[in-house]
Design an enzyme around this catalytic site. Structure first.
Site, PDB file in Angstrom:
ATOM      1  N   PHE A   1     -32.238   8.913 -15.097  1.00  0.00           N
ATOM      2  CA  PHE A   1     -32.760   9.939 -14.508  1.00  0.00           C
ATOM      3  C   PHE A   1     -32.710  11.688 -14.168  1.00  0.00           C
ATOM      4  CE2 PHE A   1     -36.850  12.302 -11.994  1.00  0.00           C
ATOM      5  CZ  PHE A   1     -37.460  12.636 -12.898  1.00  0.00           C
ATOM      6  N   GLU A   2     -31.688  11.058 -13.314  1.00  0.00           N
ATOM      7  CA  GLU A   2     -30.411  11.943 -12.661  1.00  0.00           C
ATOM      8  C   GLU A   2     -29.523  11.938 -13.487  1.00  0.00           C
ATOM      9  OE1 GLU A   2     -31.769   9.295 -11.328  1.00  0.00           O
ATOM     10  OE2 GLU A   2     -32.260   8.913  -9.146  1.00  0.00           O
TER      11      GLU A   2
ATOM     12  N   CYS B   1       0.469  -1.389   0.226  1.00  0.00           N
ATOM     13  CA  CYS B   1      -0.024   0.467  -0.109  1.00  0.00           C
ATOM     14  C   CYS B   1       0.872   1.116  -0.174  1.00  0.00           C
ATOM     15  CB  CYS B   1      -0.853  -0.031   1.395  1.00  0.00           C
ATOM     16  SG  CYS B   1      -1.396   1.527   1.759  1.00  0.00           S
TER      17      CYS B   1
ATOM     18  N   HIS C   1      -8.067   8.160   3.354  1.00  0.00           N
ATOM     19  CA  HIS C   1      -7.401   9.249   2.725  1.00  0.00           C
ATOM     20  C   HIS C   1      -8.006  10.236   2.366  1.00  0.00           C
ATOM     21  CE1 HIS C   1      -7.881   7.219  -1.029  1.00  0.00           C
ATOM     22  NE2 HIS C   1      -7.520   8.638  -1.187  1.00  0.00           N
TER      23      HIS C   1
ATOM     24  N   GLY D   1     -15.719   5.767  -6.173  1.00  0.00           N
ATOM     25  CA  GLY D   1     -14.706   6.543  -6.781  1.00  0.00           C
ATOM     26  C   GLY D   1     -13.962   6.216  -5.655  1.00  0.00           C
TER      27      GLY D   1
HETATM   28 ZN   LIG Z   1      -2.090   1.037   3.839  1.00  0.00          ZN
END
Ligand SMILES: [Zn+2]
Ligand SMILES: [Zn+2]
Ligand SMILES: [Zn+2]
Length: 348
Positions: free
Chosen positions: A326-327, A39, A184, A177
């Site tokens: 619709f949105e 990571c 974060h 997203g």
């Molecule tokens: Zn991490």
């Protein structure tokens, strides 16, 4: 080179940033691949990000500039490795310098095809050295320093002539997203005021012209009087589900005292805000564990002084429903949960 293009029908700017297609997406990997990959935000992997803009350690004082390999941090602000906005329209991710000249828009030769370079900055606030997925898992110090970092960065960015606005936002979960799991948030500083913020400013100015009072302050008074949509409050902050919530459990957090710019909010109240935000998100996660959501801070543009009609606020948008045809087609949301019921559930 990222570019802003304006849609002539909605006045909405779109950022084209082709490099962002190269972003890694943890959520597209298998569990095994995720376990094996490092990571980039975890302590020990500092080399995986560009050199930090600022570090906040146990003594709470920011260090900037800071060495890339400095491991003494609880919250780390770094340039986004795949920025949507850059210093000079290039791939250079180093932070903007105060002396950067104002980026003049390109001359509008054709009003139907208006564009300008996407000059600005795109920063990431890594909220913990530990691999935790949610802001609700941050320690008191970590969450306080994350909010402090938002405040410090906005105070810095407002000094840059080329920047009109900075949006602090957070994406949690792939449906919201996020491409990385590690807790974060991000700060995108733009040379234009985003259309949704401009619409709020215009509506708030219109209301002020008729009532002589800030619409947000009025809403606070009225929500407090009835209590139906109130989620929680502290001495200086208030959370409620807005009357016309777009999504189930949409929640707004506002300072009780009128302040138009988040970076002008009294620093002494920020630790209270940090713990309050974490508490409100915990209430949300207790109803919907592993919830995907976004939040963002709406604040007045940098080139305005204190505004009597605008009131900064945080909007939390749970992703329990999907914006569909619709949105997209009507700009009209269909919400299956009334905010009165959502607030009641959130109050527990
Ligand atoms: Zn991490
Ligand atoms: Zn107000
Ligand atoms: Zn707003």
């Amino acid at each position: 080179m990222p570019e802003l293009r304006k849609d002539p029908f909605s006045d909405r700017w779109v950022i084209f940033a082709e490099d962002r297609d190269r972003r890694p997406n943890e959520y597209r990997r298998t569990h095994y691949q995720r376990q094996a990959s490092r990571c980039p935000f975890c302590a020990g992997n500092e080399r995986s990000t560009p050199a930090p803009i600022a570090l906040y350690g146990h003594n709470h004082q920011p260090k900037h500039p800071a060495s890339q390999l400095d491991q003494d941090w609880l919250v780390r602000v770094v340039p986004n490795k795949f920025p949507a906005l850059t210093k000079n329209g290039s791939a250079d991710t180093s932070p903007l310098a105060p002396q950067l000249p104002r980026a003049e828009p390109r001359p509008v030769l054709n009003p139907l095809f208006e564009s300008r370079p996407a000059i600005g900055s795109h920063e990431v606030v890594v909220e913990s050295p530990r691999h935790v997925a949610s802001l609700t898992a941050l320690t008191d110090d970590e969450v306080k320093l994350a909010i402090r970092a938002y405040h410090d960065r906005l105070r810095h960015l407002r000094q840059l002539e080329s920047i009109a606005y900075a949006l602090v936002f957070k994406n949690v979960g792939p449906a919201a997203g996020a491409s990385l799991e590690h807790a974060h948030s991000q700060i995108a500083a733009t040379p234009i005021v985003p259309i949704d913020v401009q619409r709020e400013l215009d509506a708030a100015a219109h209301y002020y012209a008729t009532d002589g009072c800030c619409a947000y302050c009025r809403i606070l008074d009225q929500e407090f009087a009835t209590g139906d949509r109130v989620v929680a409050e502290t001495t200086h902050f208030f959370a409620f589900c807005p009357y016309a919530s777009r999504t189930p459990y949409e929640m707004w957090i506002l300072p009780k005292r009128h302040v138009s710019h988040f970076d002008q909010q009294n620093s002494d109240s920020l630790p209270e805000l940090a713990l309050f935000l974490r508490q409100c998100l915990r209430q949300l996660e207790s109803l919907h564990p592993h919830l995907a959501y976004n939040f963002f801070i709406h604040t007045a543009p940098f080139d305005t002084s204190d505004l009597d009609h605008y009131h900064w606020h945080i909007e939390v948008i749970p992703r329990l429903t999907t914006a569909a045809g619709f949105e997209w087609g009507a700009g009209c949301f269909i919400n299956p949960v009334l905010p009165e019921k959502a607030a009641m559930a959130l109050r527990g």
